[in-house]
Design a protein around this motif. Structure first.
Motif, PDB file in Angstrom:
ATOM      1  N   VAL A 135      53.835  44.229  45.797  1.00 14.84           N
ATOM      2  CA  VAL A 135      54.279  45.455  46.488  1.00 14.84           C
ATOM      3  C   VAL A 135      53.831  45.514  47.946  1.00 14.84           C
ATOM      4  O   VAL A 135      54.219  46.418  48.681  1.00 14.84           O
ATOM      5  N   GLY A 136      52.992  44.555  48.372  1.00 19.45           N
ATOM      6  CA  GLY A 136      52.652  44.439  49.787  1.00 19.45           C
ATOM      7  C   GLY A 136      51.640  45.425  50.321  1.00 19.45           C
ATOM      8  O   GLY A 136      51.465  45.528  51.532  1.00 19.45           O
ATOM      9  N   ARG A 137      50.954  46.148  49.434  1.00 17.56           N
ATOM     10  CA  ARG A 137      49.961  47.108  49.914  1.00 17.56           C
ATOM     11  C   ARG A 137      48.705  46.398  50.419  1.00 17.56           C
ATOM     12  O   ARG A 137      48.196  45.475  49.793  1.00 17.56           O
ATOM     13  N   VAL A 138      48.190  46.888  51.536  1.00 15.25           N
ATOM     14  CA  VAL A 138      46.856  46.540  52.013  1.00 15.25           C
ATOM     15  C   VAL A 138      45.997  47.747  51.710  1.00 15.25           C
ATOM     16  O   VAL A 138      46.134  48.803  52.340  1.00 15.25           O
ATOM     17  N   TRP A 139      45.146  47.632  50.726  1.00 15.95           N
ATOM     18  CA  TRP A 139      44.381  48.794  50.257  1.00 15.95           C
ATOM     19  C   TRP A 139      43.455  49.309  51.355  1.00 15.95           C
ATOM     20  O   TRP A 139      42.825  48.539  52.079  1.00 15.95           O
ATOM     21  N   THR A 140      43.376  50.614  51.481  1.00 19.05           N
ATOM     22  CA  THR A 140      42.517  51.237  52.487  1.00 19.05           C
ATOM     23  C   THR A 140      41.054  51.176  52.032  1.00 19.05           C
ATOM     24  O   THR A 140      40.755  50.948  50.852  1.00 19.05           O
ATOM     25  N   LYS A 141      40.171  51.423  52.968  1.00 19.40           N
ATOM     26  CA  LYS A 141      38.739  51.451  52.639  1.00 19.40           C
ATOM     27  C   LYS A 141      38.459  52.509  51.585  1.00 19.40           C
ATOM     28  O   LYS A 141      37.661  52.294  50.658  1.00 19.40           O
ATOM     29  N   GLU A 142      39.124  53.659  51.706  1.00 20.52           N
ATOM     30  CA  GLU A 142      38.909  54.747  50.744  1.00 20.52           C
ATOM     31  C   GLU A 142      39.376  54.343  49.342  1.00 20.52           C
ATOM     32  O   GLU A 142      38.689  54.628  48.350  1.00 20.52           O
ATOM     33  N   GLU A 143      40.519  53.699  49.260  1.00 18.45           N
ATOM     34  CA  GLU A 143      41.027  53.254  47.958  1.00 18.45           C
ATOM     35  C   GLU A 143      40.106  52.212  47.335  1.00 18.45           C
ATOM     36  O   GLU A 143      39.782  52.281  46.145  1.00 18.45           O
ATOM     37  N   LEU A 144      39.701  51.252  48.140  1.00 17.51           N
ATOM     38  CA  LEU A 144      38.816  50.197  47.638  1.00 17.51           C
ATOM     39  C   LEU A 144      37.473  50.763  47.180  1.00 17.51           C
ATOM     40  O   LEU A 144      36.950  50.401  46.121  1.00 17.51           O
ATOM     41  N   LYS A 145      36.936  51.675  47.979  1.00 21.87           N
ATOM     42  CA  LYS A 145      35.642  52.264  47.640  1.00 21.87           C
ATOM     43  C   LYS A 145      35.721  53.069  46.345  1.00 21.87           C
ATOM     44  O   LYS A 145      34.833  52.985  45.485  1.00 21.87           O
ATOM     45  N   ARG A 146      36.809  53.796  46.184  1.00 20.58           N
ATOM     46  CA  ARG A 146      36.960  54.604  44.963  1.00 20.58           C
ATOM     47  C   ARG A 146      37.084  53.712  43.734  1.00 20.58           C
ATOM     48  O   ARG A 146      36.444  53.975  42.698  1.00 20.58           O
ATOM     49  N   MET A 147      37.882  52.635  43.835  1.00 23.93           N
ATOM     50  CA  MET A 147      37.990  51.709  42.703  1.00 23.93           C
ATOM     51  C   MET A 147      36.644  51.061  42.402  1.00 23.93           C
ATOM     52  O   MET A 147      36.231  50.973  41.237  1.00 23.93           O
ATOM     53  N   ALA A 148      35.968  50.615  43.446  1.00 20.89           N
ATOM     54  CA  ALA A 148      34.698  49.922  43.256  1.00 20.89           C
ATOM     55  C   ALA A 148      33.638  50.836  42.657  1.00 20.89           C
ATOM     56  O   ALA A 148      32.884  50.423  41.758  1.00 20.89           O
ATOM     57  N   GLU A 149      33.572  52.057  43.129  1.00 16.80           N
ATOM     58  CA  GLU A 149      32.558  52.982  42.608  1.00 16.80           C
ATOM     59  C   GLU A 149      32.818  53.322  41.145  1.00 16.80           C
ATOM     60  O   GLU A 149      31.867  53.480  40.367  1.00 16.80           O
ATOM     61  N   LEU A 150      34.084  53.415  40.760  1.00 23.53           N
ATOM     62  CA  LEU A 150      34.400  53.629  39.347  1.00 23.53           C
ATOM     63  C   LEU A 150      34.009  52.408  38.514  1.00 23.53           C
ATOM     64  O   LEU A 150      33.497  52.553  37.395  1.00 23.53           O
TER      65      LEU A 150
END
Length: 391
Positions: free
Chosen positions: A173-188
């Motif tokens: 889908v070509g998304r470059v995940w934002t810092k906020e998205e990455l941080k939320r996934m990682a923290e979960l």
């Protein structure tokens, strides 16, 4: 940028993309725009380094030494502001073999492993081949852009997921995940003690206006929960040379992966001689070439979007933020998925990736590779539009 306008005949070179056209698409007139390699020559610095090494004439077992390690360390620091230690590195022929090894080394049979669909097809096999349970967190389309369903993501993690295979940037889908998205996934993942297997092979192929952030660079805690797979092969069009590497500061993970490599035979963790040569040359001397490539890909992306959207409302182009792969929403053609495949192969005579191969969420979509000279891209898009007009 004239080097990126040059049309190179790749037939009769044992090219998967070009020499398997008739076998795969049952039509020798199909224009192949599918498999994820580029129709561009690799940088001169890489070609020259390979030629110089080949002239030596001896190709025995070859080590990755401090100079190779440092070229990777410097690249990740300069290109992605990610500081790593060279002892965090392990090598393998490719990201997919690395993922198989990580699944075997760090999870057990029947463990749950989460992926975000639609996604790179080997992710399914990486989980299921080793008798792990596949868990899907489907991406959600919002106004032509795909987003993470965090409510579903957390709900799935709560069900006992052991590992999460992240695709960053996301293919298809070509998304470059934002810092906020990455941080939320990682923290979960930290909260629920879920390992992160990060496939970041397209990390260098980021279009203007976006920034790739290695998920392991977010914090020390996240880094110790993460194993990242990287390679110069997509970036510099050297996939046939089979050179990739794994990065993790977690000694326990490295030890288990090393042991698993040992079970599979010593060859799995050794790179071939010319692969090592190409990796080092690309990272040491390839940045200016890459910067030019990014501009070409951005121009090609814009051409696809402008041309398709101005000529038909039956296909919508999902604008990519990274990679050279573009996700086409073909649901407006109102064809079943089998009919859509046949339409592209027989009527349009273009060879695209079947959207359903990326999971059931990919039905009604196709993936097109735009990493080719503009003349080839224009021909492919023209064929699709002409077929729609005739339908």
């Amino acid at each position: 940028m004239t080097q990126f306008n040059k049309v190179i005949d790749r037939t009769n070179t044992r090219s998967v993309k070009w020499d398997m056209t008739e076998t795969l698409f049952k039509n020798k007139e199909v224009l192949p725009m599918w498999v994820a390699d580029m129709d561009f020559e690799t940088p001169d610095a890489v070609k020259n380094a390979i030629a110089e090494r080949a002239a030596h004439g001896v190709f025995g077992y070859t080590i990755t030494d401090d100079k190779v390690h440092q070229s990777i360390q410097n690249w990740l620091q300069n290109r992605h502001q990610w500081e790593i230690n060279t002892d965090w590195l392990q090598y393998s022929p490719g990201v997919v073999p690395s993922l198989h090894t990580m699944v075997e080394a760090l999870t057990e049979k029947e463990d749950k492993i989460l992926i975000q669909t639609p996604v790179y097809p080997p992710f399914f096999n990486v989980v299921q081949k080793h008798e792990r349970e596949l868990v899907e967190n489907p991406l959600v389309e919002q106004n032509g852009r795909f987003e993470i369903d965090f409510e579903d993501f957390e709900k799935k993690l709560q069900q006992g997921v052991k590992a999460f295979i992240l695709c960053s940037p996301h293919n298809p889908v070509g998304r470059v995940w934002t810092k906020e998205e990455l941080k939320r996934m990682a923290e979960l993942c930290l909260q629920y003690n879920v390992l992160i297997f990060a496939d970041e092979i397209h990390a260098d192929l980021i279009l203007p206006g976006y920034t790739h952030i290695p998920i392991a660079s977010l914090s020390e805690d996240i880094a110790y929960q993460t194993i990242t797979c990287l390679s110069p092969t997509k970036t510099f069009n050297i996939a046939g040379l089979q050179a990739s590497y794994i990065v993790t500061p977690n000694k326990q993970f490295r030890k288990k992966i090393e042991e698993q490599f040992g079970l599979q035979g010593v060859g799995v963790k050794m790179l071939n001689t010319l692969g090592i040569t190409a990796l080092e040359a690309a990272y040491e001397h390839g940045e200016s070439w890459l910067n030019e490539l990014i501009h070409v890909l951005d121009s090609n992306k814009q051409y696809v979007m402008d041309t398709i959207h101005s000529n038909t409302d039956k296909i919508k182009v999902v604008e990519p933020e990274g990679t050279y792969l573009v996700w086409l929403d073909c649901r407006g053609l109102q064809l079943s998925h089998e009919e859509l495949k046949e339409f592209m192969q027989k009527e349009a005579q273009v060879g695209l990736n079947d959207g359903a191969s990326f999971g059931k969420d990919g039905e009604g979509f196709m993936r097109i590779n735009i990493a080719c000279p503009p003349s080839i891209l224009e021909e492919g898009v023209h064929r699709i539009l002409q077929a729609i007009e005739r339908a």
